[in-house]
Each structure stands twice: as structure tokens, then as C-alpha cells.
Design an enzyme around this catalytic site. Structure first.
Site, PDB file in Angstrom:
ATOM      1  N   PHE A 123       7.338 -57.800  50.133  1.00 47.47           N
ATOM      2  CA  PHE A 123       8.180 -57.186  49.094  1.00 47.47           C
ATOM      3  C   PHE A 123       8.554 -58.305  48.137  1.00 47.47           C
ATOM      4  O   PHE A 123       9.173 -59.283  48.550  1.00 47.47           O
ATOM      5  CB  PHE A 123       9.403 -56.605  49.803  1.00 47.47           C
ATOM      6  CG  PHE A 123      10.485 -56.029  48.939  1.00 47.47           C
ATOM      7  CD1 PHE A 123      10.525 -54.661  48.673  1.00 47.47           C
ATOM      8  CD2 PHE A 123      11.516 -56.819  48.449  1.00 47.47           C
ATOM      9  CE1 PHE A 123      11.556 -54.099  47.926  1.00 47.47           C
ATOM     10  CE2 PHE A 123      12.548 -56.265  47.696  1.00 47.47           C
ATOM     11  CZ  PHE A 123      12.566 -54.901  47.441  1.00 47.47           C
ATOM     12  N   GLY A 131      17.681 -63.991  41.194  1.00 44.51           N
ATOM     13  CA  GLY A 131      18.012 -63.890  42.623  1.00 44.51           C
ATOM     14  C   GLY A 131      18.947 -62.713  42.805  1.00 44.51           C
ATOM     15  O   GLY A 131      18.512 -61.563  42.884  1.00 44.51           O
ATOM     16  N   SER A 132      20.272 -62.993  42.789  1.00 37.01           N
ATOM     17  CA  SER A 132      21.252 -61.902  42.877  1.00 37.01           C
ATOM     18  C   SER A 132      21.140 -60.990  41.651  1.00 37.01           C
ATOM     19  O   SER A 132      21.285 -59.766  41.752  1.00 37.01           O
ATOM     20  CB  SER A 132      22.673 -62.479  42.955  1.00 37.01           C
ATOM     21  OG  SER A 132      22.842 -63.166  44.176  1.00 37.01           O
ATOM     22  N   ASP A 240      18.834 -51.092  50.656  1.00 28.37           N
ATOM     23  CA  ASP A 240      19.879 -50.457  51.473  1.00 28.37           C
ATOM     24  C   ASP A 240      19.400 -50.342  52.925  1.00 28.37           C
ATOM     25  O   ASP A 240      20.149 -50.615  53.862  1.00 28.37           O
ATOM     26  CB  ASP A 240      20.205 -49.045  50.954  1.00 28.37           C
ATOM     27  CG  ASP A 240      21.091 -49.071  49.716  1.00 28.37           C
ATOM     28  OD1 ASP A 240      21.703 -50.109  49.444  1.00 28.37           O
ATOM     29  OD2 ASP A 240      21.163 -48.026  49.036  1.00 28.37           O
ATOM     30  N   GLY A 339      27.985 -78.584  73.189  1.00 33.11           N
ATOM     31  CA  GLY A 339      28.276 -79.984  72.862  1.00 33.11           C
ATOM     32  C   GLY A 339      27.008 -80.735  72.479  1.00 33.11           C
ATOM     33  O   GLY A 339      26.147 -80.199  71.783  1.00 33.11           O
ATOM     34  N   GLY A 340      26.878 -81.953  72.970  1.00 36.75           N
ATOM     35  CA  GLY A 340      25.731 -82.810  72.629  1.00 36.75           C
ATOM     36  C   GLY A 340      24.403 -82.136  72.957  1.00 36.75           C
ATOM     37  O   GLY A 340      23.426 -82.270  72.204  1.00 36.75           O
ATOM     38  N   GLU A 363      17.976 -60.585  51.177  1.00 38.17           N
ATOM     39  CA  GLU A 363      18.240 -59.142  50.994  1.00 38.17           C
ATOM     40  C   GLU A 363      19.659 -58.893  50.472  1.00 38.17           C
ATOM     41  O   GLU A 363      20.311 -57.914  50.817  1.00 38.17           O
ATOM     42  CB  GLU A 363      17.897 -58.352  52.251  1.00 38.17           C
ATOM     43  CG  GLU A 363      16.413 -58.514  52.589  1.00 38.17           C
ATOM     44  CD  GLU A 363      15.822 -57.449  53.455  1.00 38.17           C
ATOM     45  OE1 GLU A 363      16.386 -56.351  53.529  1.00 38.17           O
ATOM     46  OE2 GLU A 363      14.774 -57.733  54.061  1.00 38.17           O
ATOM     47  N   THR A 365      22.988 -61.623  49.051  1.00 43.19           N
ATOM     48  CA  THR A 365      23.935 -62.561  49.675  1.00 43.19           C
ATOM     49  C   THR A 365      25.190 -61.809  50.147  1.00 43.19           C
ATOM     50  O   THR A 365      25.434 -60.670  49.726  1.00 43.19           O
ATOM     51  CB  THR A 365      24.389 -63.617  48.641  1.00 43.19           C
ATOM     52  OG1 THR A 365      25.033 -62.922  47.562  1.00 43.19           O
ATOM     53  CG2 THR A 365      23.219 -64.429  48.104  1.00 43.19           C
ATOM     54  N   GLU A 367      28.076 -62.313  49.158  1.00 46.23           N
ATOM     55  CA  GLU A 367      28.881 -62.035  47.960  1.00 46.23           C
ATOM     56  C   GLU A 367      28.411 -60.729  47.310  1.00 46.23           C
ATOM     57  O   GLU A 367      29.230 -59.937  46.846  1.00 46.23           O
ATOM     58  CB  GLU A 367      28.761 -63.214  46.969  1.00 46.23           C
ATOM     59  CG  GLU A 367      29.429 -64.506  47.440  1.00 46.23           C
ATOM     60  CD  GLU A 367      28.680 -65.266  48.552  1.00 46.23           C
ATOM     61  OE1 GLU A 367      27.517 -64.924  48.860  1.00 46.23           O
ATOM     62  OE2 GLU A 367      29.273 -66.203  49.114  1.00 46.23           O
TER      63      GLU A 367
HETATM   64  N1  CAA Z   1      20.024 -47.234  45.383  1.00 45.22           N
HETATM   65  C1  CAA Z   1      19.447 -46.663  44.287  1.00 45.22           C
HETATM   66  N2  CAA Z   1      19.877 -46.898  43.017  1.00 45.22           N
HETATM   67  C2  CAA Z   1      20.916 -47.743  42.875  1.00 45.22           C
HETATM   68  C3  CAA Z   1      21.549 -48.364  43.962  1.00 45.22           C
HETATM   69  C4  CAA Z   1      21.063 -48.078  45.267  1.00 45.22           C
HETATM   70  N3  CAA Z   1      21.622 -48.636  46.335  1.00 45.22           N
HETATM   71  N4  CAA Z   1      22.552 -49.152  43.507  1.00 45.22           N
HETATM   72  C5  CAA Z   1      22.548 -49.026  42.170  1.00 45.22           C
HETATM   73  N5  CAA Z   1      21.561 -48.173  41.798  1.00 45.22           N
HETATM   74  C6  CAA Z   1      21.225 -47.747  40.429  1.00 45.22           C
HETATM   75  C7  CAA Z   1      22.488 -47.468  39.611  1.00 45.22           C
HETATM   76  O1  CAA Z   1      22.930 -46.139  39.784  1.00 45.22           O
HETATM   77  C8  CAA Z   1      22.014 -47.742  38.184  1.00 45.22           C
HETATM   78  O2  CAA Z   1      21.287 -46.637  37.685  1.00 45.22           O
HETATM   79  P1  CAA Z   1      21.945 -45.578  36.600  1.00 45.22           P
HETATM   80  O3  CAA Z   1      22.361 -46.401  35.424  1.00 45.22           O
HETATM   81  O4  CAA Z   1      20.840 -44.632  36.314  1.00 45.22           O
HETATM   82  O5  CAA Z   1      23.116 -44.965  37.317  1.00 45.22           O
HETATM   83  C9  CAA Z   1      21.001 -48.864  38.390  1.00 45.22           C
HETATM   84  O6  CAA Z   1      20.583 -48.829  39.750  1.00 45.22           O
HETATM   85  C10 CAA Z   1      21.564 -50.238  38.068  1.00 45.22           C
HETATM   86  O7  CAA Z   1      22.684 -50.421  38.897  1.00 45.22           O
HETATM   87  P2  CAA Z   1      23.789 -51.523  38.610  1.00 45.22           P
HETATM   88  O8  CAA Z   1      24.279 -51.354  37.208  1.00 45.22           O
HETATM   89  O9  CAA Z   1      24.782 -51.445  39.712  1.00 45.22           O
HETATM   90  O10 CAA Z   1      22.944 -52.857  38.664  1.00 45.22           O
HETATM   91  P3  CAA Z   1      23.390 -54.364  38.618  1.00 45.22           P
HETATM   92  O11 CAA Z   1      22.492 -55.097  37.713  1.00 45.22           O
HETATM   93  O12 CAA Z   1      24.873 -54.464  38.371  1.00 45.22           O
HETATM   94  O13 CAA Z   1      23.006 -54.925  40.077  1.00 45.22           O
HETATM   95  C11 CAA Z   1      23.379 -55.465  42.363  1.00 45.22           C
HETATM   96  C12 CAA Z   1      23.512 -54.437  41.230  1.00 45.22           C
HETATM   97  C13 CAA Z   1      24.071 -54.799  43.539  1.00 45.22           C
HETATM   98  C14 CAA Z   1      24.047 -56.787  42.059  1.00 45.22           C
HETATM   99  C15 CAA Z   1      21.870 -55.688  42.643  1.00 45.22           C
HETATM  100  O14 CAA Z   1      21.272 -56.380  41.596  1.00 45.22           O
HETATM  101  C16 CAA Z   1      21.624 -56.383  43.952  1.00 45.22           C
HETATM  102  O15 CAA Z   1      21.667 -55.780  45.009  1.00 45.22           O
HETATM  103  N6  CAA Z   1      21.289 -57.717  43.882  1.00 45.22           N
HETATM  104  C17 CAA Z   1      20.844 -58.451  45.024  1.00 45.22           C
HETATM  105  C18 CAA Z   1      19.352 -58.467  45.052  1.00 45.22           C
HETATM  106  C19 CAA Z   1      18.799 -58.640  46.406  1.00 45.22           C
HETATM  107  O16 CAA Z   1      19.275 -58.087  47.386  1.00 45.22           O
HETATM  108  N7  CAA Z   1      17.712 -59.386  46.462  1.00 45.22           N
HETATM  109  C20 CAA Z   1      17.025 -59.563  47.662  1.00 45.22           C
HETATM  110  C21 CAA Z   1      15.659 -60.043  47.354  1.00 45.22           C
HETATM  111  S1  CAA Z   1      14.463 -59.347  48.385  1.00 45.22           S
HETATM  112  C22 CAA Z   1      14.481 -60.249  49.791  1.00 45.22           C
HETATM  113  O17 CAA Z   1      15.349 -61.012  50.093  1.00 45.22           O
HETATM  114  C23 CAA Z   1      13.335 -59.865  50.632  1.00 45.22           C
HETATM  115  C24 CAA Z   1      12.816 -60.943  51.482  1.00 45.22           C
HETATM  116  O18 CAA Z   1      11.755 -61.441  51.253  1.00 45.22           O
HETATM  117  C25 CAA Z   1      13.558 -61.206  52.728  1.00 45.22           C
END
Ligand code: CAA
Length: 380
Positions: A123, A131-132, A240, A339-340, A363, A365, A367
Site C-alpha cells: 500500500f 506523511g501525516s 481505519d 535489567g542488564g 498507519e 501517528t 497525534e
Molecule cells: N473514511 C473515509 N473518508 C474519510 C475518512 C475515513 N475514515 N476520514 C475523512 N474522510 C473524508 C472526509 O469526509 C472528506 O471528504 P468530504 O469533504 O467529501 O466530506 C475527505 O476524506 C477529507 O477529509 P479531511 O478534511 O478530514 O482530510 P485531512 O486532510 O484533514 O486529513 C487526516 C485527515 C486524518 C489527518 C488524514 O490525512 C490522515 O489520516 N493522515 C495520516 C495518514 C496515514 O495514516 N498515513 C499512513 C501511511 S500508510 C502506512 O503507514 C502503511 C505502511 O506501509 C505501514
């Protein structure tokens, strides 16, 4: 409210536990040390149905529920968290994503192979500047008649090296923010896609993580998942579910730390008695056990809601946030109790501490999990 596991869930748990003890435990320290990917072990997990656990049998999976998935990831990660993440990504971020978004034709071409463990998926969302802030992508997929041409650089791709296909998120329109993100299934054998070196990581060292480069990589339009612009929602929905998997991985690490601590505390003698008799050690063990139980309940609750098709975004964020925090504190306390000896590689507990850290980062942070939780309380 029923807290008992079903017969089927208990069987999954027992199968995963036996597999982890017999097949993963030998060699786990060496694989971590030398960054050796568990090729044969992943193949066997596929044969057990653990690579596509929540995919119906019709599409090559095991047709199990999300609670069973948690149980299996926890047992596997208790012994080797690096294997846990390989499994989690294929199950959640690839197979479940395809269950939710792929056409029947795409499922026929890819899902069967991925869910049965014949193929492995990755993925690829993150980029050096994204990142975030995950929708701030520069990778671009330009439509040209019946295909797209992808250019850009992705990083921190787990399973990047050993995967056969990668779920790639790229912009198809500029200047519209997350509404310009689209999702593609890219076969690794295509021209124009290449991988960087295996990253040398603090923990989960046996799993592979790398950069991926796209240089005029052509893919057919039939490989797009969903519509143009659906990509960001596809990513967040998959995450999610992925966060339940990472919470379960963290639980496995924390549980391993607790069991090692209890065992060692009973064996180790200082000042003429077992250290398990000292209040300082008892306090650590009681805290660990309580936090692990709380993390487990949060994780199963998120999985339960997923199984019941109820919203679970907030619950999976809570589970990941708390379970990863618990993995970090339990593994750190475990090293402290040892410990050690705990600081030495051969005792196998310093690895838990190193492995735990990533569960607070990937997936999303901790935060970001708190941001998701707070938003759901304050903005809805
Ligand atoms: N499911 C479906 N849609 C969602 C959703 C969800 N859980 N959460 C938000 N949305 C939708 C919103 O409804 C919005 O759509 P509409 O305008 O049509 O309503 C759209 O997505 C944008 O949502 P936000 O305005 O909330 O978006 P944002 O830019 O503020 O970002 C965030 C939200 C929670 C910060 C998000 O960017 C996030 O989760 N960031 C972290 C990224 C992450 O987890 N990266 C991991 C990388 S992958 C990895 O680690 C894999 C690996 O290899 C191990």
C-alpha cells in the site's frame, strides 16, 4: 454483551499461536539482526488462510471476521511483529480495500491471488513531503486514452520489495487538494516501476520497507480503483481497518513483554529473594496487565463494530493510539525488569521495545489518531 470468543475464533487463536511458536520462534533473533525477510513463513501463513482472512472464500480468502483477524495478528506479533505487519498490510490495506472498491474483474485478476497468499500486496500512500498530511501528493497519474502514465516517488512502503502488486495513490488533477487523489493497482512487473534499497530500520527489521519510483509507468485504465478523485477516501477507509491490525500487532508485542516479565521476575533472585516479591516489580507488572486488558477491549470493540458494519473510525483510532502506547510502555518496563540482561540481544526483549515504536508511527501517528478522535467528538 458477550465477552466470550466463539469456537471458530478460539480455533484461529490456537492455530496462530501454534504456528508462531513452532514456525516463527526459531530464527526470530537472526531474522531481526540480519534483516532477513520471512519468505517461507509468509507462504505458510497463506496456506493457513491468514493472508486474506476477511475475504470470502469465493475470492480465495478464509471468510473470517475482524475479531478473528485481531486474534491472529496478536498471536503472530507476540512472536514476530515483523511478520505481523506483512500479514496486516496484505489483509487490511490490500485485500479489504479491494473487497470494498474493486470490480469483479479486478477481484478475479488480483484478489484471489492476494487473499490466498499466492501473491503479496503493498500500500503506497506516503511520499517524502506527505506523511501525516497524506493528500499532499506529488506523484501524478496522467490519463492518456486507455491508460495512465505515473511519475513520482513514494516512500516507507512496507512490503514494497516482496510484493507482486502495489496499491498506489496518485494525483489525477492538480490544485483541488484531496479531491484530486486517485487509486491504482500497479503490478510490479510493469515497466517504469522500481524499488529502492531495503531500509535499515530500528525495529520490525525482518519486514521490508523501501522507496518506490515511477518513471513513465504505464498502467491500463482498468487498473484504477473507484472513480478519479475517490482516492483519498479509499485510503482513509482502508486505514481505519488497518489501524485495527496495527493495534493488534501492538497488543502482541505488549503481551510478549508481560509474559517475559512475569517469567523472569519469578526466576531472578536479588537480595536473597525472587524479584517478583518486590513492590516495584509488582507495580510494573500490574500496570502492564491492566493496560493490556484495556487495549485488548478497545481493539476487539473496534473489530466488533467493523463486523457489525457500524462506523468504527473513532474506535480504531482509539485502539491504535492506546495499544501502541501500551506496547511502548510494557516493552520498556520489560527491559527494565530484565535489567542488564534485557539490554542484550539474546534475551529477545530489547527487540520488543524497538518493534513497539513503529506502532506509534505508521498507519497514522498517535497525534493523528488523537486528531481523528477529537474531531469525531467536537466537529460532528
Ligand atoms: N473514511 C473515509 N473518508 C474519510 C475518512 C475515513 N475514515 N476520514 C475523512 N474522510 C473524508 C472526509 O469526509 C472528506 O471528504 P468530504 O469533504 O467529501 O466530506 C475527505 O476524506 C477529507 O477529509 P479531511 O478534511 O478530514 O482530510 P485531512 O486532510 O484533514 O486529513 C487526516 C485527515 C486524518 C489527518 C488524514 O490525512 C490522515 O489520516 N493522515 C495520516 C495518514 C496515514 O495514516 N498515513 C499512513 C501511511 S500508510 C502506512 O503507514 C502503511 C505502511 O506501509 C505501514
Amino acid at each position: 454483551m458477550d465477552f466470550d470468543l466463539t469456537e471458530e475464533q478460539l480455533l484461529v487463536q490456537q492455530t496462530a499461536r501454534e504456528f508462531a511458536e513452532k514456525v516463527l520462534a526459531p530464527g526470530v533473533i537472526e531474522r531481526d539482526d540480519k534483516m532477513i525477510y520471512p519468505t517461507e513463513q509468509i507462504k505458510e501463513l497463506g496456506e493457513l488462510g491468514f493472508m486474506g482472512m476477511m475475504v470470502p472464500e469465493k475470492w480465495g480468502g478464509a471468510g473470517l471476521d475482524a475479531v478473528s483477524y485481531c486474534l491472529a495478528i496478536e498471536e503472530i506479533s507476540k512472536v514476530e511483529a515483523a511478520t505481523g505487519v506483512v500479514m496486516s498490510i496484505n489483509n487490511s490495506l490490500v485485500c479489504q480495500l479491494m473487497m470494498d472498491w474493486a470490480t469483479d474483474d479486478q477481484k478475479k485478476r488480483y484478489l484471489r491471488k492476494l487473499a490466498s497468499g499466492e501473491w503479496l500486496g503493498a500500500f503506497s500512500l506516503s511520499e517524502p513531503q506527505a506523511g501525516s498530511d497524506a493528500s499532499n501528493l506529488l506523484t501524478f497519474a496522467e490519463r492518456k486514452n486507455d491508460h495512465y502514465v505515473i511519475n513520482g516517488t513514494k516512500n516507507w512502503v512496507s512490503n514494497g520489495i516482496h510484493s507482486n502488486i502495489v496499491i498506489v495513490f496518485a494525483m489525477t488533477e492538480k490544485g483541488v487538494g484531496y479531491k484530486g487523489v486517485s487509486t491504482f493497482i500497479v503490478e510490479k512487473r510493469r515497466k517504469g516501476i522500481s524499488t529502492g534499497k531495503k531500509e535499515n530500520k530500528l525495529g520490525i527489521r525482518a519486514s521490508d520497507t523501501c522507496e518506490i519510483y515511477f518513471d513513465n509507468c504505464e498502467i491500463p485504465v482498468e487498473n484504477r480503483l473507484g472513480r478519479e478523485g475517490d482516492g483519498f477516501k479509499i485510503a482513509l477507509k482502508a486505514l481505519d481497518g488497518g489501524r485495527i491490525g496495527i493495534a493488534s500487532q501492538a497488543l502482541g508485542i505488549a503481551q510478549a513483554a508481560l509474559e517475559a516479565s512475569v517469567r523472569y521476575a519469578k526466576e531472578r533472585k536479588q537480595f536473597g529473594k525472587s524479584i517478583s516479591q518486590f513492590g516495584a516489580i509488582r507495580e510494573k507488572i500490574a500496570t502492564m496487565a491492566t493496560e493490556i486488558s484495556a487495549a485488548r477491549l478497545l481493539t476487539y470493540h473496534a473489530a466488533y463494530r467493523k463486523d457489525k458494519k457500524q462506523p468504527y473510525s473513532k474506535e480504531s483510532a482509539m485502539a491504535k493510539y492506546f495499544a501502541s502506547k501500551t506496547a511502548m510502555s510494557a516493552s520498556t518496563e520489560c527491559v527494565q525488569i530484565f535489567g542488564g540482561y534485557g539490554y542484550m540481544q539474546e534475551y529477545g526483549v530489547e527487540r520488543l521495545m524497538r518493534d513497539a515504536k513503529i506502532t506509534q508511527i505508521y498507519e497514522g501517528t498517535s497525534e493523528i489518531q488523537k486528531l481523528v478522535i477529537a474531531r469525531s467528538l467536537l466537529e460532528e
